[in-house]
Design a protein around this motif. Sequence first.
Motif, mmCIF file in Angstrom:
data_model
loop_
_atom_site.group_PDB
_atom_site.id
_atom_site.type_symbol
_atom_site.label_atom_id
_atom_site.label_comp_id
_atom_site.label_asym_id
_atom_site.label_seq_id
_atom_site.Cartn_x
_atom_site.Cartn_y
_atom_site.Cartn_z
ATOM 1 N N ASN A 33 38.122 -22.107 34.070
ATOM 2 C CA ASN A 33 37.728 -20.688 34.045
ATOM 3 C C ASN A 33 37.284 -20.240 32.654
ATOM 4 O OD1 ASN A 33 38.151 -20.312 36.776
ATOM 5 N ND2 ASN A 33 40.241 -19.572 36.528
ATOM 6 N N LYS A 293 41.249 -13.942 53.021
ATOM 7 C CA LYS A 293 41.716 -14.658 51.839
ATOM 8 C C LYS A 293 41.818 -16.149 52.111
ATOM 9 C CE LYS A 293 44.113 -12.913 48.003
ATOM 10 N NZ LYS A 293 45.188 -12.281 47.320
ATOM 11 N N ILE A 295 40.172 -20.241 50.347
ATOM 12 C CA ILE A 295 39.112 -20.886 49.569
ATOM 13 C C ILE A 295 38.483 -22.000 50.402
ATOM 14 C CG2 ILE A 295 38.550 -22.109 47.445
ATOM 15 C CD1 ILE A 295 41.037 -20.780 46.200
ATOM 16 N N ARG A 297 36.521 -25.373 51.185
ATOM 17 C CA ARG A 297 36.406 -26.657 50.484
ATOM 18 C C ARG A 297 35.487 -27.575 51.274
ATOM 19 N NH1 ARG A 297 38.886 -25.974 45.451
ATOM 20 N NH2 ARG A 297 40.802 -24.803 45.738
ATOM 21 N N MET A 318 36.558 -20.969 44.220
ATOM 22 C CA MET A 318 36.790 -19.596 43.812
ATOM 23 C C MET A 318 35.814 -19.361 42.664
ATOM 24 S SD MET A 318 38.420 -16.751 44.034
ATOM 25 C CE MET A 318 39.963 -16.899 44.918
ATOM 26 N N ARG A 347 43.336 -24.879 57.033
ATOM 27 C CA ARG A 347 44.701 -25.184 57.478
ATOM 28 C C ARG A 347 44.978 -24.608 58.876
ATOM 29 N NH1 ARG A 347 44.832 -24.688 51.928
ATOM 30 N NH2 ARG A 347 45.322 -22.470 51.827
ATOM 31 N N VAL B 39 44.121 -20.750 41.323
ATOM 32 C CA VAL B 39 43.308 -19.651 41.852
ATOM 33 C C VAL B 39 43.843 -19.076 43.169
ATOM 34 C CG1 VAL B 39 41.197 -20.346 40.673
ATOM 35 C CG2 VAL B 39 41.690 -21.315 42.916
ATOM 36 N N TYR B 40 44.816 -19.736 43.785
ATOM 37 C CA TYR B 40 45.294 -19.238 45.069
ATOM 38 C C TYR B 40 46.631 -19.877 45.416
ATOM 39 C CZ TYR B 40 45.088 -17.812 50.003
ATOM 40 O OH TYR B 40 45.347 -17.259 51.230
ATOM 41 N N GLU B 42 49.379 -19.785 48.707
ATOM 42 C CA GLU B 42 49.596 -19.297 50.070
ATOM 43 C C GLU B 42 50.981 -19.726 50.544
ATOM 44 O OE1 GLU B 42 46.418 -19.390 53.306
ATOM 45 O OE2 GLU B 42 47.721 -21.040 53.899
ATOM 46 N N GLU B 44 53.345 -18.760 53.837
ATOM 47 C CA GLU B 44 53.466 -17.988 55.073
ATOM 48 C C GLU B 44 54.703 -18.413 55.838
ATOM 49 O OE1 GLU B 44 49.581 -18.665 56.774
ATOM 50 O OE2 GLU B 44 48.867 -16.806 55.853
ATOM 51 N N THR B 58 50.972 -23.689 50.023
ATOM 52 C CA THR B 58 49.834 -24.405 49.454
ATOM 53 C C THR B 58 49.466 -23.753 48.131
ATOM 54 O OG1 THR B 58 49.027 -24.701 51.705
ATOM 55 C CG2 THR B 58 47.479 -25.181 49.949
ATOM 56 N N GLU B 60 46.326 -23.781 45.214
ATOM 57 C CA GLU B 60 44.975 -24.264 44.979
ATOM 58 C C GLU B 60 44.551 -24.002 43.539
ATOM 59 O OE1 GLU B 60 41.989 -23.833 47.908
ATOM 60 O OE2 GLU B 60 43.392 -23.161 49.461
ATOM 61 N N ALA B 61 44.074 -25.052 42.898
ATOM 62 C CA ALA B 61 43.437 -24.913 41.596
ATOM 63 C C ALA B 61 41.931 -24.887 41.847
ATOM 64 C CB ALA B 61 43.831 -26.067 40.696
ATOM 65 N N VAL B 65 43.533 -28.830 46.150
ATOM 66 C CA VAL B 65 44.455 -28.159 47.063
ATOM 67 C C VAL B 65 45.712 -29.024 47.135
ATOM 68 C CG1 VAL B 65 44.793 -27.310 49.409
ATOM 69 C CG2 VAL B 65 42.491 -27.343 48.427
ATOM 70 N N GLU B 84 49.757 -13.053 44.698
ATOM 71 C CA GLU B 84 48.611 -12.818 45.584
ATOM 72 C C GLU B 84 47.385 -12.386 44.794
ATOM 73 O OE1 GLU B 84 49.465 -10.358 48.933
ATOM 74 O OE2 GLU B 84 50.763 -11.875 49.840
ATOM 75 N N ASP B 85 47.606 -11.513 43.818
ATOM 76 C CA ASP B 85 46.471 -11.050 43.019
ATOM 77 C C ASP B 85 46.348 -11.762 41.678
ATOM 78 O OD1 ASP B 85 45.606 -9.223 44.924
ATOM 79 O OD2 ASP B 85 47.063 -7.728 44.254
#
Lengths: 363, 124
Positions: A33, A293, A295, A297, A318, A347, B39-40, B42, B44, B58, B60-61, B65, B84-85
């Motif tokens: 980034n 939401k 990403i 792939r 992203m 997923r 970057v993410y 998850e 649940e 999970t 994620e870069a 993943v 989340e943000d």
Amino acid sequence: MKNTAFIRMHEALGAKIVPFAGFNMPIQFEGVNAEHETVRKAVGVFDVSHMGEIWVRGPKAVELLQKLLTNDVSKLVDGKIQYTCFTNHLGGIVDDLLLYRFDAENYLLAINASNIEKDWKWMQENNDVGAIIENASDTTSQLAIQGPKAMATLQKLTNVDLTTIPYYTFKVIEFAGLKDVIMSATGYTGEKNSYEIYFPNEYAGKIWNAVFEAGAEFGIKPIGLGARDTLRLEMGFCLYGNDINETTSPIEAGLGWITKFVEGKDFINRAYHENLKINGVTRRLRGFEMIDKGIPRQHYEICDADGNIIGKVTSGTMSPSLKKAIGMGYLKTGFDAFGQEIYIKIREKLLKAKVVKTPFYEG
Amino acid sequence: MNIPDNLKYTKEHEWIRMDGDFAIVGITDYAQNELGDIVYVEVETVGETLEKEETYGTIEAVKTVSDLFMPVTGEIIEFNEELEDNPEIINSDPYGKGWIIKIKPDNPSDIMDLLDSAGYKDLI
């Protein structure tokens, strides 16, 4: 595994080195980034010496190139560059590349690192016209200097006014006190007034140091392959092996603009691609952005609202500039209109996305 | 590489710290550095009881993943919603603000069987 002439610089800078296309290459330095932002806001330097360089020379050069390449070589003049590709006999693409015209009998092809041997073999096999082909990949280094401060950085190192080298043109110049450096106004980031320079491996140390010294006042930094990928994807530029390959037609890939069905140009498998252009394709490469939401792939399935498969993701990430998840993929015709809602299977869940125009990022 | 002494670790590069009847779980400094820019995230599985080494989420870069694994058997009580943000706080503060889940271990003594900081250091 091969090394480029810059491997020691990368190691000294603490790069994370990974094998890529047969080379030890820096995937990142300080982080994807941060490097991405350096290129968008200042200036970054990419070692792209792994890429291949093949010369085509002699009175038969144009004849061979017109047979191998989709773009119209006759439109080039000295000092101009074309984006173009090789097509195979199976309806797909052997490689995408830049073609440089030095003069009527001297052309340089800048090809993907992963395809050097394949391209070299392909060109030799198809050279029934007797053009001269030379593979200079192992002796040529290449740096990409990209970003809003690229021109100001490089201008310090040459007396040639860089404004006289517009986009998609090049000049052979004296640079950093070294003769015969190819200064090409091209790149894979979408940044304007940015450059790729080609030179013999022996110049590597001197040029690297000169460029970093010249760019110091602008915060110049080395950039790895990770950011190279996020930068090109924000522009919707195709990556060979992801978005285009041996089975994708340039017409399906949105590369109709480099595929010229002009009189007297009978490139390999022209009839197949021309038929797609006239009668329509069954799938088309499109950009999309995520609404839900998640990403996207490479290889994830793309579905309609009912879960029927309508395509596959070829690239996704992203986006560091947009802070949005973006991707590209082939979509069945009927689902490829801009604004169309599609679903990416991530997923085992169908997550909503919509088809958008590229580039994703507009500077 | 930061490997605090007061935490326990797994081979999958998770850390865990007891907090009363609960335990806090995250990924190690080594793991965030290997992954690069996150970057993410998850998760649940809040409310579920999962076995040790089962996947609870999970991460994620930019380019990768990866699954997140339970360090011990237990119920997932809470997900760090700050992620989340701002998933990048895992990069900047993996043992603090970048915690990922709070769990209620079935058997708190399971945690004692995990690697200590010296053991984890040997692993990486």
